[in-house]
Design a protein around this motif. Structure first.
Motif, short mmCIF file in Angstrom:
data_model
loop_
_atom_site.label_atom_id
_atom_site.label_comp_id
_atom_site.label_asym_id
_atom_site.label_seq_id
_atom_site.Cartn_x
_atom_site.Cartn_y
_atom_site.Cartn_z
N ARG A 1 8.59 43.21 24.31
CA ARG A 1 9.67 43.98 24.94
C ARG A 1 9.16 44.65 26.21
N PRO A 2 9.89 44.55 27.32
CA PRO A 2 9.49 45.24 28.56
C PRO A 2 9.78 46.74 28.47
N VAL A 3 8.82 47.55 28.93
CA VAL A 3 9.00 49.00 28.99
C VAL A 3 8.61 49.48 30.39
N ARG A 4 9.13 50.65 30.72
CA ARG A 4 8.88 51.26 32.03
C ARG A 4 8.13 52.58 31.84
N MET A 5 7.14 52.80 32.71
CA MET A 5 6.34 54.03 32.62
C MET A 5 6.14 54.60 34.02
N GLN A 6 6.00 55.90 34.09
CA GLN A 6 5.70 56.60 35.34
C GLN A 6 4.47 57.47 35.13
N GLY A 7 3.58 57.44 36.12
CA GLY A 7 2.35 58.23 36.02
C GLY A 7 1.33 57.76 37.03
N GLN A 8 0.07 57.83 36.65
CA GLN A 8 -1.02 57.47 37.55
C GLN A 8 -2.07 56.64 36.80
N TYR A 9 -2.64 55.67 37.53
CA TYR A 9 -3.75 54.91 36.97
C TYR A 9 -5.02 55.77 36.96
N VAL A 10 -5.83 55.60 35.91
CA VAL A 10 -7.14 56.23 35.84
C VAL A 10 -8.15 55.17 36.23
N ALA A 11 -8.29 54.94 37.54
CA ALA A 11 -9.06 53.81 38.04
C ALA A 11 -10.53 53.91 37.67
N ASP A 12 -11.05 55.12 37.49
CA ASP A 12 -12.47 55.28 37.20
C ASP A 12 -12.83 54.77 35.80
N GLU A 13 -11.85 54.59 34.93
CA GLU A 13 -12.11 54.18 33.55
C GLU A 13 -11.73 52.72 33.30
N GLN A 14 -11.52 51.95 34.37
CA GLN A 14 -11.10 50.56 34.16
C GLN A 14 -12.23 49.75 33.54
N LEU A 15 -11.85 48.69 32.81
CA LEU A 15 -12.78 47.81 32.13
C LEU A 15 -12.40 46.36 32.40
N LEU A 16 -13.32 45.47 32.08
CA LEU A 16 -13.06 44.04 32.15
C LEU A 16 -13.18 43.43 30.76
N VAL A 17 -12.25 42.53 30.42
CA VAL A 17 -12.37 41.74 29.20
C VAL A 17 -12.98 40.40 29.61
N ARG A 18 -14.10 40.07 29.01
CA ARG A 18 -14.80 38.86 29.42
C ARG A 18 -14.38 37.65 28.58
N ASN A 19 -14.78 36.47 29.08
CA ASN A 19 -14.57 35.20 28.36
C ASN A 19 -13.11 34.97 28.01
N ARG A 20 -12.22 35.15 28.98
CA ARG A 20 -10.81 34.86 28.78
C ARG A 20 -10.53 33.48 29.36
N ALA A 21 -10.15 32.56 28.51
CA ALA A 21 -9.92 31.18 28.95
C ALA A 21 -8.74 31.12 29.90
N HIS A 22 -8.97 30.58 31.07
CA HIS A 22 -7.89 30.43 32.05
C HIS A 22 -8.28 29.35 33.04
N GLY A 23 -7.43 28.32 33.15
CA GLY A 23 -7.68 27.26 34.12
C GLY A 23 -8.98 26.52 33.88
N GLY A 24 -9.41 26.43 32.63
CA GLY A 24 -10.62 25.71 32.33
C GLY A 24 -11.90 26.48 32.58
N SER A 25 -11.81 27.78 32.88
CA SER A 25 -13.01 28.58 33.13
C SER A 25 -12.97 29.84 32.27
N ALA A 26 -14.12 30.48 32.15
CA ALA A 26 -14.22 31.74 31.41
C ALA A 26 -13.93 32.88 32.38
N ALA A 27 -12.69 33.29 32.43
CA ALA A 27 -12.25 34.31 33.38
C ALA A 27 -12.35 35.71 32.76
N PHE A 28 -11.85 36.69 33.50
CA PHE A 28 -11.83 38.08 33.05
C PHE A 28 -10.40 38.60 33.16
N GLU A 29 -10.13 39.67 32.44
CA GLU A 29 -8.87 40.40 32.60
C GLU A 29 -9.19 41.86 32.88
#
Length: 300
Positions: A75-103
């Motif tokens: 279900r789509p939801v809407r939110m208002q606020g601010q990103y906490v860019a200093d706490e961002q993370l990467l998810v590794r080994n995400r299959a995409h286009g035949g390669s191990a990508a990140f999210e």
């Protein structure tokens, strides 16, 4: 007693029993595939109902500290606020286009004070290293975002971990260990950001609408069960045919033996008859002209 020496009825009963056991096993496997097909159909119907629905405020579908209802997935939801860019993370080994990508995962602090995790999209691996060459920054300041609700992923059962700033799966507990307190009921796949950034990760692929092979597998197991009975029927019919042929051969052998009384031997003793002569006597009719001719010659 070997299978060959066993009475025919006993062997056939064993054959039928084996076919029944095989059919029961096929029935269980077929029912399992039907169940998986039903689950997949429910998933596809859920996506069809929710994926393109009108976005609503997050609070309408997910109260603070609550778990997402299964029927609200995608279900789509809407939110208002601010990103906490200093706490961002990467998810590794995400299959995409035949390669191990990140999210890219970035916590989003809502105006009501709680923090919700947003998956902004996927990033390709770098040219010289596995990590992305560039990680786009999320918009700064007040932002309106629209996301689709998703349940968290399971934590790795193998115990595998990731280096600092990365997680092996989108497990909210693992994310919270590095990014701080976040809502544990769900996370969101990014749909849009306003204001839009100059660069952004590629959107995560939409869910597949492939129904899977479960229905065809279920039908195949049913056919296997039918084929099992068909094979046993063929074996029984073929065995009966062979038995009839053996009985006919025994009758022919008995026909080649006839009783011959003799003063020197008991009257019940049997003598062997030439099978070729017997065959000719059965097949060739008696020649009366030849008999008459023989009679005249004898009279002379």
């Amino acid at each position: 007693m070997s299978a060959r020496e066993m009475p025919a009825a006993g062997r056939w009963a064993i054959y039928v029993g084996i076919a029944i056991l095989f059919a029961i096993a096929c029935g269980f496997l077929s029912n399992w595939q039907f169940s998986r097909n039903a689950e997949r159909s429910e998933q596809l119907q859920l996506v069809a109902d929710n994926y393109d629905a009108t976005p609503v405020p997050l609070a309408e579908l997910l109260a603070p500290g609550a778990e997402m209802k299964p029927g609200d997935e995608w279900r789509p939801v809407r939110m208002q606020g601010q990103y906490v860019a200093d706490e961002q993370l990467l998810v590794r080994n995400r299959a995409h286009g035949g390669s191990a990508a990140f999210e890219q995962l970035v916590p989003f602090r809502l105006d009501d004070g709680r923090t919700f995790l947003v998956d902004r999209g996927w990033l390709p691996p770098g040219n010289q290293q596995s990590e992305p060459d560039d990680i786009p920054a999320p918009p700064s300041g007040d932002v309106t975002v629209e996301v689709r609700l998703r349940p968290e992923e399971a934590a790795p059962t193998s115990g595998r971990t990731a280096e600092a700033g990365q997680v092996p799966t989108i497990n909210l507990g693992l994310v919270e260990e590095q990014a701080g307190p976040i809502e544990q009921g769900a996370y969101g796949l990014l749909m849009s950001e306003s204001p839009a950034p100059a660069t952004a990760p590629a959107p995560v692929d939409p869910p597949s609408n492939d129904p899977g092979p479960y229905l065809s597998y279920a039908v195949q197991w049913i056919l296997f069960a039918v084929m099992g009975f068909g094979f046993i029927t063929y074996v029984i019919i073929n065995e009966r045919k062979l038995r009839r042929e053996e009985d006919e051969d025994e009758d022919d052998e008995d026909a080649l033996i006839e009783p011959l009384p003799s003063p020197e031997k008991p009257s019940g003793e049997r003598r062997r008859v030439d099978p070729v002569a017997l065959h000719r006597s059965r097949k060739r009719p008696k020649d009366r002209d030849a008999d008459d001719e023989d009679a005249l010659l004898d009279a002379r």
